[in-house]
Design an enzyme around this catalytic site. Structure first.
Site: not given
Ligand SMILES: Cc1cc2nc3c(=O)[nH]c(=O)nc-3n(C[C@H](O)[C@H](O)[C@H](O)COP(=O)(O)OP(=O)(O)OC[C@H]3O[C@@H](n4cnc5c(N)ncnc54)[C@H](O)[C@@H]3O)c2cc1C
Length: 393
Positions: A351, A375
């Site tokens: 709640g 990931e």
């Molecule tokens: C707390 C945290 C810890 C992390 N740790 C690591 C780490 O240790 N090492 C590392 O290398 N990275 C790390 N990351 C990065 C993480 O892997 C990325 O944030 C993630 O892969 C998404 O990439 P982006 O943030 O650039 O989002 P974007 O790629 O810009 O995506 C934005 C949105 O668009 C959608 N989208 C993008 N392309 C497509 C497509 N072709 N079709 C459909 N939908 C799509 C995605 O699903 C998402 O909803 C971490 C991120 C966070 C927040």
């Protein structure tokens, strides 16, 4: 005629059947998480800082080198044990869970698989005893499209010189060793991508801004800066131009780890909700006596069980040397959905109290969100699954 003795093959074991060693290991991790992590969770979340003493204890307990062979100072365990550790730690604190997860399922996994014998001797004993690792692929402009990365590596004499910035790197603040993905030839696309082992004290390397996050706040997420960062040629991991393969294959295993983190998180939230339902009284009886609440508790337990079986199955497939790419993607996709639903409903069972920081469920709710993002976002998992199931795999 001689009697033919037929011996039945041993029946396959259910997924929830553990070896004695696995039970002992899981119970030890659970006890440690309860006694040593639970009391610090709230403060670490509020401050957004991970308690260094817990990291030291992780090393002492062998939780930072679970699959590293004993000859290199590790625990000589299987991937399944890494998964059990991540699940049990995440049940108490998903931030602590991801420290163990990134170390074992990403960094050590990549090192175990792709290093030369000389690199193994140099790095594995450190990873098992005192050095936190991080896995650095993402950049500001390349997340889902990871191989559009721009960090550049140029060979100059006996060294590679790295320039660029990484973003979002888990364990960035604590790590001493980084698996760094950079391109040796931007015109070659993904075929230029190369993995390097970079140490924190290499010249030209520094850790930048630490993110202030919604959830898993105690786990550090940092920018990494490389300005003419000099990396010895011997620190190429695997082959030049094969970094994309290392990145993909490492993340395949890592995703099972995130599934385990999400299952642990869901269990942690559910346990609080189930207990609170017995304690909280409305209309003259405990809310757990109302069928509406009982059904919510039962639905959550069922979803957790399903996600957990998917995690265990994918992990056992990995240990059995089977192809687990589809199962790993499905596991992460589903477990992160379950974690978000369970954490949300657990909060509702509390709640109004659930909405405050006086109770632990709001933190699970905040922590759950990351499961659908790192990931590989849920859309990226769906893309992998669609490719495989529609291609008949
Ligand atoms: C707390 C945290 C810890 C992390 N740790 C690591 C780490 O240790 N090492 C590392 O290398 N990275 C790390 N990351 C990065 C993480 O892997 C990325 O944030 C993630 O892969 C998404 O990439 P982006 O943030 O650039 O989002 P974007 O790629 O810009 O995506 C934005 C949105 O668009 C959608 N989208 C993008 N392309 C497509 C497509 N072709 N079709 C459909 N939908 C799509 C995605 O699903 C998402 O909803 C971490 C991120 C966070 C927040």
């Amino acid at each position: 005629m001689a009697e033919v003795l037929t011996q039945a093959a041993p029946a396959p074991q259910p997924l929830v059947a553990f070896t004695e060693d696995e039970v002992l290991f899981r119970d030890n991790v659970r006890q440690f998480a309860e006694q040593s992590i639970r009391p610090k969770v709230k403060e670490m979340d509020e401050k957004g800082v991970f308690d260094h003493g817990i990291i030291e204890q992780f090393f002492q307990l062998g939780l930072m080198g679970i699959e590293i062979p004993e000859q290199y100072g590790g625990a000589g365990g299987r991937f399944f044990e890494s998964i059990l550790a991540v699940e049990e730690v995440s049940r108490v604190d998903p931030s602590a869970g991801v420290v163990v997860d990134a170390q074992n399922t990403l960094v050590n996994n990549a090192l175990l698989r792709w290093t030369t014998e000389e690199q193994k001797r140099r790095y594995l004993p450190k990873m098992a005893s005192n050095t936190v690792g991080a896995y650095a692929l993402s950049e500001a402009a390349s997340g889902s499209d990871a191989f559009a990365l721009q960090t550049r590596a140029e060979l100059k004499g006996s060294e590679y010189v790295l320039n660029g910035r990484k973003m979002w790197i888990t364990n960035g603040k604590e790590a001493g060793v980084f698996i760094m993905l950079a391109t040796v030839d931007p015109s070659a696309g993904y075929k230029g991508i190369t993995a390097f082992i970079v140490e924190k004290n290499f010249p030209g390397f520094s850790v930048g801004k630490k993110e202030d996050k919604l959830g898993i706040r105690a786990s550090s997420t940092c920018e990494l800066i490389m300005e003419d960062c000099r990396v010895p040629k011997e620190n190429v991991l695997g082959e030049v131009g094969k970094g994309y393969k290392i990145a993909i294959e490492t993340l395949n295993e890592g995703r099972i780890g995130i599934g385990a983190q999400m299952v642990g998180l869901a269990r942690g939230a559910w346990e609080y909700a189930a207990k609170y339902a017995q304690e909280r009284k409305q209309f003259g009886r405990s809310i757990g006596e109302f069928q509406g609440v009982q059904f919510q508790i039962a639905q959550m337990a069922t979803e957790i069980e399903a996600a957990r079986l998917m995690v265990y199955n994918a992990a056992r497939m990995k240990d059995a040397g089977m192809n687990f790419v589809k199962e790993a993607a499905m596991t992460k996709l589903f477990a992160s959905q379950v974690a978000e639903r369970v954490a949300s409903l657990s909060l509702e069972i509390y709640g109004g109290y659930g909405f405050t920081k006086d109770y632990p469920v709001e933190k699970y709710y905040r922590d759950a969100k990351i499961g659908k993002i790192y990931e590989g976002t849920s859309n990226m998992q769906l893309q992998t699954i669609a490719k495989l199931v529609m291609g008949g795999k």
